[in-house]
Design an enzyme around this catalytic site. Structure first.
Site, short mmCIF file in Angstrom:
data_model
loop_
_atom_site.label_atom_id
_atom_site.label_comp_id
_atom_site.label_asym_id
_atom_site.label_seq_id
_atom_site.Cartn_x
_atom_site.Cartn_y
_atom_site.Cartn_z
CB CYS A 117 -1.51 -4.44 -3.23
SG CYS A 117 -1.40 -2.80 -4.54
CG HIS A 255 -5.86 -3.13 -1.73
ND1 HIS A 255 -5.54 -2.09 -1.34
CD2 HIS A 255 -5.60 -3.27 -3.15
CE1 HIS A 255 -4.25 -1.54 -1.73
NE2 HIS A 255 -4.70 -2.16 -3.36
CG ASN A 285 -3.74 1.59 -3.24
OD1 ASN A 285 -2.82 0.80 -2.57
ND2 ASN A 285 -3.59 1.28 -4.64
#
Length: 328
Positions: A117, A255, A285
């Site tokens: 990520c 994030h 996400n």
């Protein structure tokens, strides 16, 4: 290390045309309508079609970034792929994007950087180093992820919140921009909190794949607990390195891991909501594409302008925490 005299001159993003509403997730899981949004804070997310491959989406995002930057593919000196999950093991997604941009005969370096990520932050730091060393003057950094192909619907906690998409930036030598600070830390004792076992040399079709190994497995509570343990101290150190106080940060680009993680960051780190980019409810996400997509939103919505200071921060499988302070 501070990298002055380099600027993010363009940002771009791409979202698949198919939108999956939370009520459709409710129906799939047999939940009452509204349950998914109530549990996870997500109203919708985008799902890529078979034609919308990682490299296709990345190329679209890259062209949007180049349009903002006022350049064309032939002006690039380097292409860095920063996907959480590659389109295929070999060759790199960056090579596939190079070809899609019409640069297949150019010879310019194109390769991937992977930190799940947080891949975008690591690739952006590498781009800054390449520019600082005089090896490149204009670098394309992209992230493109299709989470939908690897979701385990027997684990709705993960399956419900992940979305697909791509984003890119153009980084150039010169200008008034800078990377004021960057840091990255990994705590691998928690490596089993987020796992996709298949796709490498250990678990692959040639040797046989057991049920569930080709699907993403996540212990969300464990990942959140570990990240929360280290993030406050990490952020304090990053701010100190950048010589910037938290109240001096114009825009925070986290994030978009989950609704809980974004709200937790705002509350515990005492961040003003109007300065935090929170688009999780409509995109979910997006793995590595999450931070650059939120960055593009911040720029195009006018919430991040020239000369502003932006904090890019997040967590990833590993477990890792990472952040970067940028003068845009």
């Amino acid at each position: 290390m501070t990298f002055n005299n380099l600027t993010i001159t363009g940002t771009g993003s791409y979202l698949p045309s198919n939108v999956l509403a939370s009520r459709e997730i409710d129906a799939r899981l047999g939940w009452p309508t509204g349950d998914c949004e109530s549990r996870f804070g997500i109203a919708s997310r985008h799902v890529a079609s078979p034609e919308e491959t990682s490299s296709m989406m990345a190329a679209k995002a890259a062209l949007a970034a180049m349009e903002m930057a006022g350049c064309k593919p032939a002006d690039l000196d380097m292409i860095l792929g920063a996907c959480g999950v590659m389109e295929q093991p070999i060759p790199s997604t960056a090579a596939l994007v190079q070809e899609r941009l019409g640069l297949g005969h150019s010879g310019i370096p194109a390769f991937d950087v992977n930190a799940t990520c947080l891949s975008f932050l690591q690739a952006l730091d590498l781009a800054a180093m390449q520019i600082h060393l005089g090896r490149a003057r204009r670098v394309l950094v992209f992230s493109s992820d299709i989470a939908s192909v690897g979701l385990d619907w027997d684990q709705p906690e993960a399956a419900a919140i992940f979305g697909d998409g791509a984003a890119a930036v153009i980084v150039e030598a010169g200008g008034e921009g800078a990377i004021l600070a960057h840091d990255f830390q990994t705590y691998s004792y928690a490596r089993d909190a987020c796992v996709l076992a298949a796709g490498g040399t250990r678990v692959n079709p040639a040797r046989g794949i057991e049920q569930g190994q080709d699907r993403f497995q996540m212990d969300g509570a464990k990942a959140f607990k570990i990240a929360s343990r280290y993030l406050p101290r990490f952020l304090s150190s990053l701010l100190s390195k950048a010589r910037v106080r938290i109240d001096e940060v114009d825009c925070v680009v986290p994030h978009q891991a989950s609704a809980l993680s974004v709200s937790h960051a705002m509350r515990n780190l005492r961040l003003r909501p109007d300065r935090v980019i929170d688009i999780f409810a409509r995109i979910g996400n997006q793995i590595a594409a999450s931070i650059p997509t939120a960055l593009d939103h911040a720029v195009r919505s006018g919430r991040l302008g020239r000369g502003d200071t932006a904090l890019l921060i997040g967590t990833s499988a590993g477990i890792s925490v990472g952040g970067m302070m940028v003068r845009f």
